[in-house]
Design an enzyme around this catalytic site. Structure first.
Site, PDB file in Angstrom:
ATOM      1  N   ALA A   5      48.863  13.582  14.082  1.00 14.92           N
ATOM      2  CA  ALA A   5      47.498  13.289  13.647  1.00 14.92           C
ATOM      3  C   ALA A   5      46.731  12.407  14.619  1.00 14.92           C
ATOM      4  CB  ALA A   5      47.521  12.644  12.267  1.00 14.92           C
ATOM      5  N   GLY A   6      47.240  12.248  15.845  1.00 15.51           N
ATOM      6  CA  GLY A   6      46.513  11.480  16.843  1.00 15.51           C
ATOM      7  C   GLY A   6      46.596   9.982  16.677  1.00 15.51           C
ATOM      8  N   ASP A  50      50.017   5.112  24.788  1.00  9.79           N
ATOM      9  CA  ASP A  50      50.488   4.850  23.429  1.00  9.79           C
ATOM     10  C   ASP A  50      51.606   3.813  23.417  1.00  9.79           C
ATOM     11  OD1 ASP A  50      48.694   6.767  22.748  1.00  9.79           O
ATOM     12  OD2 ASP A  50      50.151   8.225  22.033  1.00  9.79           O
TER      13      ASP A  50
END
Length: 237
Positions: A5-6, A50
């Site tokens: 979902a990013g 990330d």
């Protein structure tokens, strides 16, 4: 965190597992180890954003990351703001998306004008291939938007912060071509709500979540989805 979902669910799991297994090293070492693991597992040439953002996170702050030097700085998150994450309902994985294609196009741009981290818009204008030029234009303009966002945040110019989010989404839509009609629709709708300064997609694109920058006291921040505040962390509404 929702999967695909990013919102960096895979990177979060990687770091959690590494720490649970007793990883002994600093934030950068932890992030690069997990980045290599992701690349090996997925075959995708993923970056370090990330992992390093998570490893370097500071409570109540944004993380300003320079991927070239891999230096991070904590930027205080004003208590009068909230970040709301709204799920588009569209799922995707980096390995199955056009992520590699976009990266290859940026590499092609760098073969002409050098590292995009140091390129100017004038440099980008000299790129011959239209698609490659647009990909590079997104990267160079987005780098500047990040710097401008930090300046606006420090000056409490939250309207300018919201406008920069909207500009970034438009660039992801038109130059980088990683949005979807559903993401575009969400951003357009959110940006019209009272108390919302601006919105954009987050993550690698092709689905996932949209983030909205809101006044912390607005109803939108309690009704739309996941909410992040300096005083509360993240919770689900």
């Amino acid at each position: 965190l929702p999967i695909a979902a990013g919102l960096s669910s895979s990177a979060s799991l990687q770091l959690a597992v590494a720490l649970a297994l007793g990883f002994d090293g600093n934030a950068l070492e932890l992030a690069t180890t997990c980045q290599r693991a992701e690349q090996r597992a997925t075959g995708a040439p993923t970056g370090i954003l990330d992992q390093l953002t998570i490893a370097s996170a500071v409570d109540g702050a944004f993380v300003l990351l320079d991927c070239e030097s891999r230096r991070t700085n904590a930027i205080p998150f004003p208590s009068e703001l909230a970040i709301v994450c709204v799920d588009s309902g569209e799922r995707r994985t980096v390995a199955d998306s056009a992520y590699r294609e976009r990266r290859d196009e940026c590499v092609a741009a760098e073969r002409e004008i050098g590292p995009l981290r140091h390129a100017t818009r004038g440099d980008v204008a000299t790129i011959r291939h239209d698609t490659v030029r647009r990909r590079a234009h997104h990267v160079v303009s987005e780098n500047q938007r990040v710097r401008d966002f930090v300046d606006a945040l420090r000056d409490a110019r939250y309207g300018d912060c919201g406008a920069l989010l909207l500009e970034g989404h438009a660039s992801l839509r038109d130059d980088f071509e990683v949005t979807t009609p559903r993401l575009d629709e969400l951003v357009s709708h959110l940006s019209t709500l009272p108390g919302v300064y601006g919105a954009r997609m987050t993550g690698a694109g092709f689905g996932g979540h949209v983030i909205a920058l809101c006044r912390a006291d607005t109803d939108a921040a309690d009704q739309l989805g996941w909410r992040a505040r300096a005083s509360q962390g993240v919770r689900v509404n």
